[in-house]
Design a protein around this motif. Structure first.
Motif, PDB file in Angstrom:
ATOM      1  N   ALA A   1       0.837  -1.203   0.000  1.00 56.21           N
ATOM      2  CA  ALA A   1       0.000   0.000   0.000  1.00 56.21           C
ATOM      3  C   ALA A   1       0.870   1.251   0.000  1.00 56.21           C
ATOM      4  N   VAL A   2       0.388   2.256  -0.682  1.00 56.59           N
ATOM      5  CA  VAL A   2       1.034   3.572  -0.667  1.00 56.59           C
ATOM      6  C   VAL A   2      -0.050   4.604  -0.379  1.00 56.59           C
ATOM      7  N   VAL A   3       0.254   5.531   0.522  1.00 51.49           N
ATOM      8  CA  VAL A   3      -0.649   6.659   0.780  1.00 51.49           C
ATOM      9  C   VAL A   3       0.100   7.937   0.428  1.00 51.49           C
ATOM     10  N   HIS A   4      -0.484   8.724  -0.463  1.00 52.38           N
ATOM     11  CA  HIS A   4       0.091   9.994  -0.923  1.00 52.38           C
ATOM     12  C   HIS A   4      -0.793  11.092  -0.345  1.00 52.38           C
ATOM     13  N   SER A   5      -0.249  11.840   0.609  1.00 55.33           N
ATOM     14  CA  SER A   5      -1.047  12.860   1.301  1.00 55.33           C
ATOM     15  C   SER A   5      -0.261  14.174   1.272  1.00 55.33           C
ATOM     16  N   ILE A   6      -0.015  14.630   0.046  1.00 54.69           N
ATOM     17  CA  ILE A   6       0.901  15.750  -0.196  1.00 54.69           C
ATOM     18  C   ILE A   6       0.254  16.773  -1.120  1.00 54.69           C
ATOM     19  N   ALA A   7       0.344  18.033  -0.745  1.00 59.44           N
ATOM     20  CA  ALA A   7      -0.123  19.119  -1.615  1.00 59.44           C
ATOM     21  C   ALA A   7       0.610  20.393  -1.231  1.00 59.44           C
ATOM     22  N   PHE A   8       0.743  21.274  -2.208  1.00 57.94           N
ATOM     23  CA  PHE A   8       1.316  22.583  -1.888  1.00 57.94           C
ATOM     24  C   PHE A   8       0.832  23.631  -2.880  1.00 57.94           C
ATOM     25  N   ALA A   9       0.614  24.822  -2.362  1.00 58.70           N
ATOM     26  CA  ALA A   9       0.361  25.996  -3.195  1.00 58.70           C
ATOM     27  C   ALA A   9       0.906  27.195  -2.454  1.00 58.70           C
ATOM     28  N   GLN A  10       1.271  28.225  -3.195  1.00 58.11           N
ATOM     29  CA  GLN A  10       1.751  29.448  -2.553  1.00 58.11           C
ATOM     30  C   GLN A  10       0.577  30.127  -1.863  1.00 58.11           C
ATOM     31  N   ARG A  11       0.857  30.695  -0.718  1.00 56.22           N
ATOM     32  CA  ARG A  11      -0.186  31.350   0.062  1.00 56.22           C
ATOM     33  C   ARG A  11      -0.945  32.402  -0.768  1.00 56.22           C
ATOM     34  N   GLU A  12      -0.197  33.189  -1.557  1.00 55.10           N
ATOM     35  CA  GLU A  12      -0.854  34.252  -2.338  1.00 55.10           C
ATOM     36  C   GLU A  12      -1.847  33.681  -3.359  1.00 55.10           C
ATOM     37  N   ASP A  13      -1.602  32.433  -3.803  1.00 57.64           N
ATOM     38  CA  ASP A  13      -2.521  31.815  -4.763  1.00 57.64           C
ATOM     39  C   ASP A  13      -3.777  31.281  -4.087  1.00 57.64           C
ATOM     40  N   LEU A  14      -3.810  31.288  -2.740  1.00 56.50           N
ATOM     41  CA  LEU A  14      -5.002  30.856  -2.007  1.00 56.50           C
ATOM     42  C   LEU A  14      -5.711  32.048  -1.375  1.00 56.50           C
ATOM     43  N   THR A  15      -5.285  33.243  -1.764  1.00 52.80           N
ATOM     44  CA  THR A  15      -5.918  34.441  -1.202  1.00 52.80           C
ATOM     45  C   THR A  15      -6.391  35.395  -2.295  1.00 52.80           C
ATOM     46  N   ARG A  16      -5.548  35.553  -3.353  1.00 53.16           N
ATOM     47  CA  ARG A  16      -5.954  36.431  -4.454  1.00 53.16           C
ATOM     48  C   ARG A  16      -6.968  35.717  -5.336  1.00 53.16           C
ATOM     49  N   PRO A  17      -7.688  36.480  -6.181  1.00 51.52           N
ATOM     50  CA  PRO A  17      -8.619  35.823  -7.107  1.00 51.52           C
ATOM     51  C   PRO A  17      -7.890  34.792  -7.968  1.00 51.52           C
ATOM     52  N   PHE A  18      -8.584  33.688  -8.303  1.00 51.66           N
ATOM     53  CA  PHE A  18      -7.960  32.624  -9.096  1.00 51.66           C
ATOM     54  C   PHE A  18      -7.397  33.156 -10.413  1.00 51.66           C
ATOM     55  N   ALA A  19      -8.098  34.119 -11.001  1.00 52.43           N
ATOM     56  CA  ALA A  19      -7.669  34.684 -12.281  1.00 52.43           C
ATOM     57  C   ALA A  19      -6.288  35.335 -12.200  1.00 52.43           C
ATOM     58  N   GLU A  20      -5.834  35.640 -10.993  1.00 50.27           N
ATOM     59  CA  GLU A  20      -4.516  36.268 -10.805  1.00 50.27           C
ATOM     60  C   GLU A  20      -3.383  35.245 -10.646  1.00 50.27           C
ATOM     61  N   THR A  21      -3.713  33.965 -10.680  1.00 52.85           N
ATOM     62  CA  THR A  21      -2.686  32.928 -10.466  1.00 52.85           C
ATOM     63  C   THR A  21      -1.549  33.065 -11.469  1.00 52.85           C
ATOM     64  N   SER A  22      -0.327  33.056 -10.980  1.00 55.27           N
ATOM     65  CA  SER A  22       0.828  33.148 -11.872  1.00 55.27           C
ATOM     66  C   SER A  22       1.115  31.778 -12.497  1.00 55.27           C
ATOM     67  N   ARG A  23       1.805  31.811 -13.629  1.00 55.95           N
ATOM     68  CA  ARG A  23       2.189  30.560 -14.295  1.00 55.95           C
ATOM     69  C   ARG A  23       3.034  29.709 -13.346  1.00 55.95           C
ATOM     70  N   GLN A  24       3.952  30.378 -12.679  1.00 50.80           N
ATOM     71  CA  GLN A  24       4.877  29.679 -11.773  1.00 50.80           C
ATOM     72  C   GLN A  24       4.113  29.065 -10.582  1.00 50.80           C
ATOM     73  N   GLY A  25       3.156  29.825 -10.021  1.00 51.09           N
ATOM     74  CA  GLY A  25       2.373  29.316  -8.892  1.00 51.09           C
ATOM     75  C   GLY A  25       1.496  28.145  -9.306  1.00 51.09           C
ATOM     76  N   PHE A  26       0.945  28.244 -10.507  1.00 46.67           N
ATOM     77  CA  PHE A  26       0.105  27.165 -11.057  1.00 46.67           C
ATOM     78  C   PHE A  26       0.933  25.892 -11.213  1.00 46.67           C
ATOM     79  N   LEU A  27       2.114  26.042 -11.840  1.00 42.39           N
ATOM     80  CA  LEU A  27       2.959  24.870 -12.111  1.00 42.39           C
ATOM     81  C   LEU A  27       3.490  24.258 -10.815  1.00 42.39           C
ATOM     82  N   LEU A  28       3.778  25.101  -9.831  1.00 49.02           N
ATOM     83  CA  LEU A  28       4.260  24.599  -8.544  1.00 49.02           C
ATOM     84  C   LEU A  28       3.185  23.730  -7.877  1.00 49.02           C
ATOM     85  N   ALA A  29       1.941  24.228  -7.877  1.00 47.63           N
ATOM     86  CA  ALA A  29       0.838  23.462  -7.277  1.00 47.63           C
ATOM     87  C   ALA A  29       0.644  22.139  -8.021  1.00 47.63           C
ATOM     88  N   GLN A  30       0.730  22.168  -9.347  1.00 43.30           N
ATOM     89  CA  GLN A  30       0.573  20.933 -10.140  1.00 43.30           C
ATOM     90  C   GLN A  30       1.724  19.962  -9.885  1.00 43.30           C
TER      91      GLN A  30
END
Ligand code: 1JT
Length: 256
Positions: free
Chosen positions: A88-117
């Motif tokens: 069994a493997v459990v994957h319980s990992i996620a990350f996004a920049q704080r600013e990408d969880l506070t500003r409107p989604f439309a403001e997401t930077s390319r770099q912040g988007f790719l980091l979260a992905q």
């Protein structure tokens, strides 16, 4: 009831502290007799996770930064070298920049988007590729998702898009690995006050909102996520793959 995971070895990635969903899952796996291999990210987490590993009687606690292929390869080589099969493997990992969880989604930077992905989605693909050769008797891979994958949840933003991709990745991985007896699923948990959630402003308001409207009229207990992960990793879950199971007190069903 006999122990559900007796004789199985589980790799659990994503314990940061005792509030982590991965920690609740590890506790439930241990209760059911699994042998545990835990990983943590970076030196800051080392002490905490090694201590939790001792509490859980883990067989192995290792560093693993999932953004680095070499670290996953090193871990796989070590498990292989120790003659450890994975069940069994459990994957319980996620990350996004704080600013990408506070500003409107439309403001997401390319770099912040790719980091979260990269951290929240691609890491599942990388982990599955690393783990599959060690799952010689078949096995179960489980990741953690959230309703923001399917609905607009204020501020979840770039993570919602990442969770949508994660759930799609679950289906594609399940299709690839199914012929080898490896099942791949996600648990979509209701909001829980973890360290990640603490980074979200007004999180307590979100918890109260959900508790007032969910069919069970309460929030999700991490132990419920742990028990569902046990089901998926155990033989009881043998027919379940490519699925997203909601462990959210029923909140996802509500329209109004
Ligand atoms: C991350 C964070 C992933 C918080 C997360 C997450 N998955 C669930 N949560 C908790 C959460 C967050 C919001 C929410 C509901 C639950 C923060 C760090 C990056 C990764 O909104 C209703 C915003």
């Amino acid at each position: 009831m006999p122990a559900l995971l007796e004789g199985k070895t589980a790799l659990i990635l994503g314990i940061a502290n005792k509030w982590s969903l991965a920690y609740a899952i590890a506790g439930a796996f241990r209760r059911e007799g699994a042998r545990l291999v835990l990983t943590y990210q970076g030196a800051r987490q080392k002490e905490t996770v090694e201590e939790l590993g001792r509490e859980l009687d883990a067989a192995l606690v290792r560093p693993c930064d999932v953004s680095l292929d070499e670290e996953l390869e090193r871990l796989a080589a070590e498990l292989q070298g120790a003659g450890m099969r994975l069940d069994a493997v459990v994957h319980s990992i996620a990350f996004a920049q704080r600013e990408d969880l506070t500003r409107p989604f439309a403001e997401t930077s390319r770099q912040g988007f790719l980091l979260a992905q990269d951290i929240s989605v691609y890491s599942l693909v990388a982990v599955a590729r690393m783990a599959a050769p060690l799952m010689t008797e078949g096995g179960s891979i489980t990741t953690l998702s959230y309703l923001g994958a399917n609905r607009v949840i204020p501020n979840y933003n770039v993570m919602g898009v990442a969770k949508a991709a994660l759930e799609a990745a679950v289906r594609y991985l399940a299709s690839d690995l199914g012929p080898r007896g490896i099942r791949v699923n996600a648990i979509s948990a209701g909001p829980v006050k973890t360290a990640s959630a603490r980074a979200v402003k007004d999180f307590s308001t979100i918890l109260d909102f959900v508790a007032q409207r969910a069919p069970l009229r309460r929030n999700t207990d991490p132990a419920e996520v742990g028990d569902t992960a046990v089901f998926l990793a155990s033989d009881l879950g043998r027919g379940v793959t490519a699925n997203v199971i909601y462990v959210d007190a029923g909140f996802q069903a509500m329209g109004l």
